[in-house]
Design a protein around this motif. Structure first.
Motif, PDB file in Angstrom:
ATOM      1  N   TYR A  45       0.862  -1.181   0.000  1.00  0.00           N
ATOM      2  CA  TYR A  45       0.000   0.000   0.000  1.00  0.00           C
ATOM      3  C   TYR A  45       0.895   1.227   0.000  1.00  0.00           C
ATOM      4  N   MET A  46       0.571   2.180  -0.871  1.00  0.00           N
ATOM      5  CA  MET A  46       1.308   3.432  -0.856  1.00  0.00           C
ATOM      6  C   MET A  46       0.461   4.569  -1.395  1.00  0.00           C
ATOM      7  N   VAL A  54      -9.025   3.642  -1.771  1.00  0.00           N
ATOM      8  CA  VAL A  54      -8.148   2.505  -2.065  1.00  0.00           C
ATOM      9  C   VAL A  54      -7.783   1.767  -0.775  1.00  0.00           C
ATOM     10  N   PHE A  55      -7.610   2.495   0.307  1.00  0.00           N
ATOM     11  CA  PHE A  55      -7.347   1.875   1.609  1.00  0.00           C
ATOM     12  C   PHE A  55      -8.499   0.945   1.986  1.00  0.00           C
ATOM     13  N   ARG A  56      -9.736   1.405   1.784  1.00  0.00           N
ATOM     14  CA  ARG A  56     -10.901   0.563   2.067  1.00  0.00           C
ATOM     15  C   ARG A  56     -10.948  -0.649   1.136  1.00  0.00           C
ATOM     16  N   VAL A  98       4.242  -1.251   3.686  1.00  0.00           N
ATOM     17  CA  VAL A  98       4.260   0.126   3.197  1.00  0.00           C
ATOM     18  C   VAL A  98       5.713   0.602   3.121  1.00  0.00           C
ATOM     19  N   PRO A  99       6.009   1.548   2.221  1.00  0.00           N
ATOM     20  CA  PRO A  99       7.378   2.075   2.179  1.00  0.00           C
ATOM     21  C   PRO A  99       7.768   2.727   3.511  1.00  0.00           C
ATOM     22  N   LEU A 115       0.551   5.645   5.033  1.00  0.00           N
ATOM     23  CA  LEU A 115      -0.797   5.492   5.596  1.00  0.00           C
ATOM     24  C   LEU A 115      -1.398   6.880   5.824  1.00  0.00           C
ATOM     25  N   ALA A 116      -0.634   7.737   6.497  1.00  0.00           N
ATOM     26  CA  ALA A 116      -1.067   9.107   6.785  1.00  0.00           C
ATOM     27  C   ALA A 116       0.138   9.870   7.320  1.00  0.00           C
TER      28      ALA A 116
END
Length: 108
Positions: A12-13, A56-58, A74-75, A80-81
């Protein structure tokens, strides 16, 4: 160990407008290398293009739930935030909704 026996992991990014295709490819390769080195089977990368959006997170949570996946890479946690409290909220959402553990390629 057969490839199918290795647990799935999803990337995820968040994509920023200023990032080049080469930079994005390098980030994704980093996620894939992490997966391989840690014994996971890399599934795909979920990329969030709209700032402040979690669509996209959902979708990532829905996919984890659908396939019984429990691992995300995740990088950095900033993907994430940017705000630490929002990071915690999203980490908890992944844990509670999909029983997922999040790994960070580069410690921030």
């Amino acid at each position: 160990m057969i490839d199918q026996e290795r647990p799935l992991i999803y990337g995820y990014m968040r994509v920023q407008r200023s990032q080049t295709d080469e930079e994005l490819l390098a980030l994704e390769r980093g996620l894939q290398l992490f997966a391989t080195s840690e014994g996971y089977r890399y599934a795909t990368t979920f990329q969030e293009f709209v700032p402040g959006c979690t669509r996209v997170f959902r979708a990532l949570i829905a996919e984890l739930t659908r396939v019984g996946g429990h691992h995300v890479v995740v990088p950095t946690m900033d993907h994430l935030a940017l705000h630490p409290l929002l990071q915690i909220h999203l980490l908890m959402k992944l844990e509670l909704d999909a029983d997922a553990e999040v790994f960070e390629v580069i410690a921030s």
